[in-house]
Design an enzyme around this catalytic site. Structure first.
Site, PDB file in Angstrom:
ATOM      1  N   LYS A  36      -8.497  -6.404  -1.861  1.00  0.00           N
ATOM      2  CA  LYS A  36      -9.914  -5.919  -1.274  1.00  0.00           C
ATOM      3  C   LYS A  36     -10.247  -6.917  -0.265  1.00  0.00           C
ATOM      4  O   LYS A  36     -10.726  -6.446   0.726  1.00  0.00           O
ATOM      5  CB  LYS A  36     -10.713  -5.844  -2.497  1.00  0.00           C
ATOM      6  N   THR A  37     -10.501  -7.936  -0.816  1.00  0.00           N
ATOM      7  CA  THR A  37     -11.107  -8.958   0.121  1.00  0.00           C
ATOM      8  C   THR A  37     -10.043  -9.207   1.368  1.00  0.00           C
ATOM      9  O   THR A  37     -10.586  -9.410   2.442  1.00  0.00           O
ATOM     10  CB  THR A  37     -11.218 -10.240  -0.597  1.00  0.00           C
ATOM     11  N   ASP A 223     -18.630  -7.805  -0.396  1.00  0.00           N
ATOM     12  CA  ASP A 223     -17.347  -7.897  -1.083  1.00  0.00           C
ATOM     13  C   ASP A 223     -18.189  -7.948  -2.472  1.00  0.00           C
ATOM     14  O   ASP A 223     -19.379  -8.498  -2.721  1.00  0.00           O
ATOM     15  CB  ASP A 223     -16.566  -9.287  -0.811  1.00  0.00           C
ATOM     16  N   GLU A 224     -17.374  -7.865  -3.317  1.00  0.00           N
ATOM     17  CA  GLU A 224     -17.844  -7.979  -5.047  1.00  0.00           C
ATOM     18  C   GLU A 224     -19.074  -7.089  -5.095  1.00  0.00           C
ATOM     19  O   GLU A 224     -19.946  -7.391  -5.509  1.00  0.00           O
ATOM     20  CB  GLU A 224     -18.110  -9.467  -5.251  1.00  0.00           C
ATOM     21  N   GLN A 254     -14.883  -5.661 -13.000  1.00  0.00           N
ATOM     22  CA  GLN A 254     -15.131  -6.932 -12.835  1.00  0.00           C
ATOM     23  C   GLN A 254     -16.486  -7.382 -12.583  1.00  0.00           C
ATOM     24  O   GLN A 254     -17.048  -8.226 -12.254  1.00  0.00           O
ATOM     25  CB  GLN A 254     -14.465  -7.668 -11.410  1.00  0.00           C
ATOM     26  N   ARG A 606      -7.191 -13.934 -12.559  1.00  0.00           N
ATOM     27  CA  ARG A 606      -7.063 -14.966 -11.570  1.00  0.00           C
ATOM     28  C   ARG A 606      -5.876 -15.712 -11.321  1.00  0.00           C
ATOM     29  O   ARG A 606      -5.474 -16.119 -10.438  1.00  0.00           O
ATOM     30  CB  ARG A 606      -8.112 -16.116 -11.935  1.00  0.00           C
TER      31      ARG A 606
HETATM   32  P1  ATP Z   1     -10.466  -9.653  -6.519  1.00  0.00           P
HETATM   33  O1  ATP Z   1     -10.876  -8.280  -7.100  1.00  0.00           O
HETATM   34  O2  ATP Z   1      -9.736 -10.651  -7.702  1.00  0.00           O
HETATM   35  O3  ATP Z   1     -11.444 -10.096  -5.733  1.00  0.00           O
HETATM   36  P2  ATP Z   1      -9.073  -8.561  -4.177  1.00  0.00           P
HETATM   37  O4  ATP Z   1      -8.684  -7.145  -4.606  1.00  0.00           O
HETATM   38  O5  ATP Z   1     -10.138  -9.061  -3.466  1.00  0.00           O
HETATM   39  O6  ATP Z   1      -9.014  -9.395  -5.750  1.00  0.00           O
HETATM   40  P3  ATP Z   1      -7.482 -10.100  -2.657  1.00  0.00           P
HETATM   41  O7  ATP Z   1      -7.969 -11.484  -3.046  1.00  0.00           O
HETATM   42  O8  ATP Z   1      -7.711  -9.767  -1.271  1.00  0.00           O
HETATM   43  O9  ATP Z   1      -7.604  -9.171  -3.776  1.00  0.00           O
HETATM   44  O10 ATP Z   1      -5.756 -10.327  -2.625  1.00  0.00           O
HETATM   45  C1  ATP Z   1      -4.819 -10.753  -3.802  1.00  0.00           C
HETATM   46  C2  ATP Z   1      -3.804 -11.558  -3.208  1.00  0.00           C
HETATM   47  O11 ATP Z   1      -2.900 -10.544  -2.854  1.00  0.00           O
HETATM   48  C3  ATP Z   1      -4.152 -12.493  -2.323  1.00  0.00           C
HETATM   49  O12 ATP Z   1      -3.068 -13.666  -2.329  1.00  0.00           O
HETATM   50  C4  ATP Z   1      -3.495 -11.640  -1.018  1.00  0.00           C
HETATM   51  O13 ATP Z   1      -3.197 -12.587   0.144  1.00  0.00           O
HETATM   52  C5  ATP Z   1      -2.432 -10.727  -1.465  1.00  0.00           C
HETATM   53  N1  ATP Z   1      -2.450  -9.650  -0.738  1.00  0.00           N
HETATM   54  C6  ATP Z   1      -3.226  -8.714  -0.503  1.00  0.00           C
HETATM   55  N2  ATP Z   1      -2.782  -7.526   0.025  1.00  0.00           N
HETATM   56  C7  ATP Z   1      -1.429  -7.628   0.312  1.00  0.00           C
HETATM   57  C8  ATP Z   1      -0.389  -7.098   1.103  1.00  0.00           C
HETATM   58  N3  ATP Z   1      -0.679  -5.975   1.552  1.00  0.00           N
HETATM   59  N4  ATP Z   1       0.680  -7.747   1.169  1.00  0.00           N
HETATM   60  C9  ATP Z   1       0.916  -8.789   0.567  1.00  0.00           C
HETATM   61  N5  ATP Z   1       0.122  -9.706  -0.026  1.00  0.00           N
HETATM   62  C10 ATP Z   1      -1.293  -9.080  -0.187  1.00  0.00           C
HETATM   63 MG    MG Z   2     -11.734 -10.271  -3.714  1.00  0.00          MG
END
Ligand code: ATP
Ligand code: MG
Length: 761
Positions: A36-37, A223-224, A254, A606
């Protein structure tokens, strides 16, 4: 399109859809680690690189300053230049300050207003409570602070307190709230809640200002999103209403700030408030290996109140979540220290440097054991969001002086330092000053200056007061000049005030450390343009992450870990009462328990490759020894994803007579009666990774373990496999394992070999 558009590379189709849906409302609702981030960041890069927006037209709200910094860095990397000049990327608070400084006069403040920290806030509330003749022992300031925060979080101003809540704080709540706001205005000060609430008020009451921001901030990102409160939500909604270009990303599983007024309901409301919104779901988790993800999914499945989602990973099973019990918190810290060294030295299945390791605790008092241990063995660590540098006495005093230089009307700062160092200005002199200030309708500093000039306070005290007030006047004059040297000014202030000299003369063991801290403070100033910028920063920081390059283990609370990821995660203190926290459950019942479970889920998710959960049988909490039962969350972990480790003390015999005590305590754990357990047991078609209770019963630390096995009995151990009991001492068993050799293990970790066939592995 990805051609020549590196910021789109590697995104999956759903992420890409979120990036390219630049116009209109978009909600990305997806689980942990699904990117997402990453998508949000790519979206901002996309807007910039395709010329749809300029850097100052993008509003992006993150939850912590650390997250804001990371987002700016990531954008910088994506667009190939430093993402400086993105003034509207930051936390709600940081963005609130920026907006409020521009329009302070619209809510009766001047642009130089002070941001109070909790300490100042409580001092102020205490004064008001005393002035209203209320017994502070029965009605503590802390309680009032939380009542007022609750209102501010819900965007309720003093004259709009709902009738149903008029009885708050013994019926005095609303009046004290109004008095508090008046007092803040007189002091030209705001608290954290005001940073959003004042902005909201300004936008609601000044259509011209609102119109400006609606035109300026053309693309809004959050975000969040699950952790926004009502006031924040309303503020966002107002700005977004014009163009409706709003992209929010979040995960209901979360949501961990309900206790601070966050409303998961904001997510559910999104589609109603923004009809036609695109809702995008992401299901592939890129962060964690299979067992970790499955353990986290199994745990959160115990919550009733959730939208529900499926996550998958291509990463393979990886390591199981490791589970281990310890005798006490010190041993837990010792063991984790050793594990970290083993992991860093490449002696474990997962290898990671210290930067790749984090310890996530439920309560900050848990940190002390780790800090002590790590200091002892020389393991470098950083505390993120912990007992903060800026909360130390000498730093707070020094900051009060700096605040006076920027804003001499800051009465709280004046009160703090008027007699520090000692100037002979005791209570009587301070009362005289306070009286003069009230009579003259001025701040304390200016009343003091007048008194000193007129010689109304005599003797040494009078002379000292005169010196102090004149100095404040001089410092302020310097601070008013554009481009002044603020580092030099800070040094001058600390010298002229006698504050540095005070600690130089101090002969206690802490003296030298305090001087070091003051130096550190001046050093920190160099990174800012002026004192005001620095003071804002300090008021807002939530973490003191050291910027130096050396590798360090991170220690932080689970709350501070949101959005972060580490190859290796330790989750200590999974004990009933500590986690889930008794207070959370007492205060909000099942809702509190579900929030605690989401917190556990945040902790597990995490981890990229290795997660270790631990609990101690005994713990010292605020100086009292308490015996602990393993958390119900321990039992809710799907057994198929868990590997149970044997407590280390058993090898060295370090448990001694205590071993029986731990086994007994663990044996008394009635975790299976917990609501989460009952719900899981009730699920007949359990999704992948969720075990039936009788399976789990034999795998986790068992509630019904035999007290002992007789020598000669054939037994099975989850980690060491089959073996034969050689000798028994109480419930400590000496076992000769077929593959692992001879070990000492607790009887409760063994099952009779004939029952091993029923086990899920
Ligand atoms: P959270 O809910 O914990 O905040 P998130 O959904 O925001 O998580 P991110 O932190 O954006 O997730 O991504 C998690 C990990 O996956 C990061 O290391 C990111 O670089 C990797 N990632 C995300 N999308 C891809 C993709 N399409 N290909 C490869 N790696 C990815
Ligand atoms: Mg995130």
């Amino acid at each position: 399109m990805a051609q020549g558009a590196p910021w789109l590379e590697g995104l999956n189709p759903a992420q890409r859809a979120a990036v390219e849906a630049t116009e209109g409302p978009v909600l990305v609702l997806a689980g942990a680690g699904t990117g997402k981030t990453k998508a949000l960041t790519a979206r901002i890069a996309h807007l910039l690189r395709t010329g749809r927006a300029r850097p100052n037209e993008i509003l992006a709200v993150t939850f912590t300053n650390k997250a804001a910094r990371e987002m700016k860095n990531r954008i910088g990397a994506l667009i190939g230049e430093a993402a400086e000049g993105m003034p509207w990327v930051g936390t709600f608070h940081a963005i609130g300050v920026r907006m409020l400084r521009r329009h302070a006069e619209l809510v009766g403040l001047t642009p130089g207003f002070t941001i109070l920290d909790t300490d100042d806030q409580l001092r102020l509330l205490k004064q008001l409570i005393a002035a209203a003749d209320i017994d502070e022992k029965r009605w503590p300031a802390r309680l009032l602070a939380s009542v007022i925060d609750g209102w501010k979080n819900r965007a309720i101003v003093p004259d709009r307190v709902p009738a149903a809540e008029a009885e708050a704080f013994g019926g005095q709540g609303p009046a004290l709230y109004a008095a508090y706001q008046d007092r803040l205005r007189t002091l030209n000060a705001v608290d954290f809640g005001d940073l959003v609430l004042h902005c909201l008020t300004i936008l609601q009451t000044h259509p011209d200002v609102l119109g400006q921001y609606q035109r300026w901030l053309r693309y809004i990102h959050v975000d969040e999103y699950q952790d926004t409160n009502v006031a924040q939500y309303l503020w966002l909604r107002l700005i977004a209403q014009g163009h409706r270009n709003l992209c929010c990303v979040g995960d209901d599983d979360q949501s961990i700030y309900g206790w601070r007024g966050a409303e998961v309901g904001n997510i559910l409301r999104f589609e109603k408030d923004f009809p036609g919104a695109q809702v995008i779901r992401l299901e592939q988790n890129y962060r964690s290996t299979g067992h970790i993800l499955s353990a986290a999914s199994g745990l959160i499945a115990g919550n009733r109140d959730r939208l529900g989602k499926t996550l998958w990973t291509e990463a393979g099973g990886g390591e199981k979540v490791r589970l281990i019990g310890h005798w006490d918190g010190e041993e837990e810290a010792r063991w984790i220290g050793e594990e970290i060294e083993a992991i860093a030295a490449g002696r474990r299945a997962v290898v990671a440097g210290l930067d790749g390791v984090a310890i996530l605790v439920r309560a900050s008092h848990q940190m002390r054991a780790f800090e002590d241990r790590f200091l002892t063995i020389g393991l470098p660590y950083r505390v993120i969001g912990g007992p903060r540098f800026y909360e130390r006495q000498e730093i707070r005093d020094a900051m009060a002086y700096l605040r006076l230089a920027v804003s001499p009307a800051d009465d709280l700062a004046f009160e703090r330092v008027v007699n520090t160092p000692k100037r002979g200005l005791g209570e009587r002199a301070q009362a005289t000053i306070a009286q003069a200030a009230r009579a003259g309708g001025t701040g304390l500093a200016s009343a003091a200056a007048r008194l000193a000039r007129e010689g109304a306070i005599g003797g040494r005290a009078g002379a000292e007061l005169r010196r102090l007030t004149e100095a404040i006047g001089r410092w302020h004059a310097v601070a008013l000049a554009p481009g002044y040297d603020h580092v030099a000014l800070a040094e001058t202030i600390l010298d002229e005030s006698g504050y540095t000299a005070m600690w130089q003369a101090d002969k206690t063991p802490e003296g030298p450390g305090r001087l070091e801290n003051l130096k550190e403070l001046v050093k920190a100033l160099e990174g800012f343009e002026n004192l005001q910028g620095f003071l804002d920063h300090v008021a807002l920081i939530m973490d003191n992450a050291a910027e130096d390059a050396a590798e360090k283990v991170s220690v932080m609370t689970l709350h501070a870990a949101k959005g972060l990821e580490f190859p290796v995660i330790f989750l200590p203190g999974w004990e009933e009462g500590l986690f889930p926290s008794q207070r959370a459950m007492d205060e909000t019942g099942l809702r509190g328990l579900e929030e605690e479970r989401r917190l556990a889920h945040v902790g597990l998710t995490r981890a990229e490759r290795l997660a270790t959960v631990s609990f101690a049988a005994n713990r010292r909490v605020y100086g009292q020894w308490q015996s602990q039962l393993p958390s119900r969350f321990v039992d809710e972990l799907p057994p198929a994803d868990v590997e149970v480790l044997t407590p280390p003390g058993l090898y060295g015999g370090g448990f001694g007579a205590a071993a029986g005590g731990m086994a007994e305590r663990v044996a008394r754990a009635d975790a299976y009666a917990s609501p989460g357990w009952a719900r899981m047991a009730a699920r007949t078609s359990a999704p992948r990774g969720i075990a039936r209770p009788e399976e789990a019963r034999t795998l986790t630390v068992r509630a019904d373990a035999e007290a002992a096995f007789a020598p000669g009995a054939r037994v099975f151990h989850a980690k060491f496999g089959y073996g034969r009991v050689m000798a028994a001492d109480g419930d400590k068993m000496q076992v000769s394992f077929e593959k692992a050799g001879e070990k000492h293990v607790l009887a409760s970790y063994l099952v009779a070999a004939e029952r091993a066939a029923d086990l899920p592995f």
